[in-house]
Design a protein around this motif. Structure first.
Motif, mmCIF file in Angstrom:
data_model
loop_
_atom_site.group_PDB
_atom_site.id
_atom_site.type_symbol
_atom_site.label_atom_id
_atom_site.label_comp_id
_atom_site.label_asym_id
_atom_site.label_seq_id
_atom_site.Cartn_x
_atom_site.Cartn_y
_atom_site.Cartn_z
ATOM 1 N N ARG A 151 29.382 53.219 45.019
ATOM 2 C CA ARG A 151 30.014 52.095 44.344
ATOM 3 C C ARG A 151 29.574 50.798 45.009
ATOM 4 O O ARG A 151 29.126 50.784 46.151
ATOM 5 N N LYS A 179 45.585 43.018 36.309
ATOM 6 C CA LYS A 179 44.724 44.161 36.603
ATOM 7 C C LYS A 179 44.282 44.856 35.310
ATOM 8 O O LYS A 179 43.116 45.250 35.166
ATOM 9 N N LEU A 182 41.660 42.704 33.538
ATOM 10 C CA LEU A 182 40.383 42.799 34.235
ATOM 11 C C LEU A 182 39.718 44.149 33.969
ATOM 12 O O LEU A 182 38.502 44.228 33.718
ATOM 13 N N ALA A 183 40.512 45.216 33.998
ATOM 14 C CA ALA A 183 39.965 46.558 33.725
ATOM 15 C C ALA A 183 39.400 46.648 32.310
ATOM 16 O O ALA A 183 38.365 47.289 32.088
ATOM 17 N N ILE A 186 35.933 45.115 32.144
ATOM 18 C CA ILE A 186 34.910 45.979 32.752
ATOM 19 C C ILE A 186 34.587 47.149 31.825
ATOM 20 O O ILE A 186 33.423 47.509 31.639
ATOM 21 N N ASN A 196 36.391 52.863 37.032
ATOM 22 C CA ASN A 196 36.458 51.491 37.522
ATOM 23 C C ASN A 196 37.819 51.286 38.183
ATOM 24 O O ASN A 196 38.852 51.477 37.536
ATOM 25 N N THR A 197 37.822 50.903 39.445
ATOM 26 C CA THR A 197 39.064 50.720 40.168
ATOM 27 C C THR A 197 39.328 49.234 40.374
ATOM 28 O O THR A 197 38.474 48.514 40.899
ATOM 29 N N VAL A 198 40.512 48.794 39.959
ATOM 30 C CA VAL A 198 40.923 47.399 40.139
ATOM 31 C C VAL A 198 42.208 47.393 40.946
ATOM 32 O O VAL A 198 43.178 48.057 40.581
ATOM 33 N N THR A 199 42.225 46.679 42.045
ATOM 34 C CA THR A 199 43.424 46.607 42.875
ATOM 35 C C THR A 199 43.751 45.158 43.219
ATOM 36 O O THR A 199 42.872 44.296 43.234
ATOM 37 N N ILE A 208 37.473 44.908 42.923
ATOM 38 C CA ILE A 208 36.906 45.879 41.981
ATOM 39 C C ILE A 208 35.999 46.827 42.748
ATOM 40 O O ILE A 208 35.132 46.387 43.514
ATOM 41 N N LYS A 210 33.298 49.345 41.606
ATOM 42 C CA LYS A 210 32.566 49.747 40.387
ATOM 43 C C LYS A 210 31.625 50.887 40.711
ATOM 44 O O LYS A 210 30.781 50.767 41.601
#
Length: 373
Positions: A151, A179, A182-183, A186, A196-199, A208, A210
């Motif tokens: 990633r 979040k 934003l996700a 993406i 896809n990780t959004v925190t 992010i 990715k």
């Protein structure tokens, strides 16, 4: 009264120090330090802190060595955040720092901090221990995120997000809403890749992770579309994008690069845009990256020029004679017009003009980094 665990205290002061760039400690209501920038101070009692917390007011300790910020839950001061600098240099950051610290304490009180993926990832990227990092990789896996996959990291800074968050009755709601937005951006860009990780990373920052199933193609597309994605989310959003590297250590490198790109891009250029680590150019010397990484970036920036030894020799000679065309051409035993031509060629190849001050500084830094290899 809520008690602050040593783990939360360490997390809180680490994040405060990262945000403010200054030393910090956290004390309980009796003035005993739960965690500190200096581990040797943990467990000791700091004179004057208990009295400050009893008053419930931001106070400068005698001698001006530190400022105590009472952190409240309800009507009680449950801890004191200590900034180790005088009030004159701290008063501008006190309100937002107090709000941010109290937010973390509130999350702890509601049993959300240690259970959330946001917190696990924050700890992962700030951990100094390999053993702790391995534990966090396992925790993230239980929460559905495989940190061993390839990633890259992008950091998103949303202006005034923390200030808008502070008065919200349910602070999770605006965080979750952003979040999700934003996700969706993406996912729209990468419809065939759902990993896809959004925190939320605290304060004004989101992170992010990715996945890079298509390797550099994924990163390149993200770079190209980042500005448009952020414009869809709001104005003034700044993005820092790290490179794509192998393994867990590579992802940590990507995080450090994203942090540098975000900070230097917004400071040296302007906020409200996206910056890939390579966009920072040779200003990378101001980033908190190890020397080997800085040398690699310098070599990458100068690569087209380094293929021609005459150009490299010409640039060094030009700098050795303080950018004086006449003196440099004599020392290099070439005609003045030849020197001007070669400098123009360097400008074409690397995108930096040796005859302008700002670009010349960057080129000189790059040559110096190459000499350190």
């Amino acid at each position: 009264m809520q008690t602050v665990s040593p783990h939360l205290a360490k997390t809180l002061i680490t994040q405060v120090m990262s945000l403010l760039g200054r030393d910090a400690s956290l004390a309980n209501p009796h003035g005993e330090l739960i965690a500190s920038y200096d581990p040797n101070l943990a467990g000791t009692t700091m004179p004057g802190v208990a009295a400050c917390l009893e008053k419930g007011e931001v106070t400068e300790l005698e001698g001006g060595a530190a400022v105590v910020i009472p952190l409240r839950q309800g009507s009680e001061s449950v801890a004191g955040l200590i900034l180790h600098s005088d009030l004159a240099h701290s008063k501008d950051v006190v309100p937002v720092t107090k709000s941010f610290a109290e937010l973390l304490l509130e999350q702890e009180a509601q049993h959300r901090v240690t259970e959330s993926l946001d917190q696990v990832l924050w700890q992962f990227f700030h951990s100094l221990s390999d053993a702790e990092r391995e534990r966090l990789v396992d925790e993230a896996k239980l929460l559905g995120i495989d940190l061993t996959k390839q990633r890259f990291v992008a950091l998103i800074e949303v202006p005034d997000f923390q200030e808008k968050l502070a008065p919200a009755a349910d602070k999770n709601e605006p965080i979750t809403r952003f979040k999700e937005k934003l996700a969706r951006e993406i996912t729209a860009l990468f419809p065939s890749s759902s990993d896809n990780t959004v925190t939320y990373f605290g304060y004004n920052t989101f992170l992010i992770l990715k996945d890079a199933a298509r390797n550099d193609e994924t990163l390149e597309l993200f770079r190209q579309k980042a500005n448009q994605m952020m414009a869809n989310l709001g104005s003034g959003i700044t993005v820092g994008i790290g490179g794509l590297h192998l393994g867990i250590e590579g992802m940590l490198t990507s995080y450090r690069e994203a942090t540098a790109a975000l900070r230097l891009g917004s400071k040296l250029y302007k906020p409200g845009k996206s910056y890939y680590i390579d966009d920072i150019g040779l200003n990378i010397v101001f980033a908190e990256l190890d020397l080997d990484k800085q040398v690699q970036l310098a070599k990458r920036a100068l690569a087209p020029m380094l293929k021609d030894s005459d150009l490299t020799k010409t640039l060094r000679g030009y700098f050795d004679h303080s950018l004086n065309l006449t003196n440099a051409s004599k020392a290099l035993h070439i005609h003045r017009n030849t020197l001007i031509y070669r400098l123009g060629k360097i400008r074409e190849l690397v995108g930096l003009d040796p005859e302008t001050f700002d670009d010349a500084v960057q080129l000189k830094i790059a040559l110096t980094l190459l000499d350190l290899e």
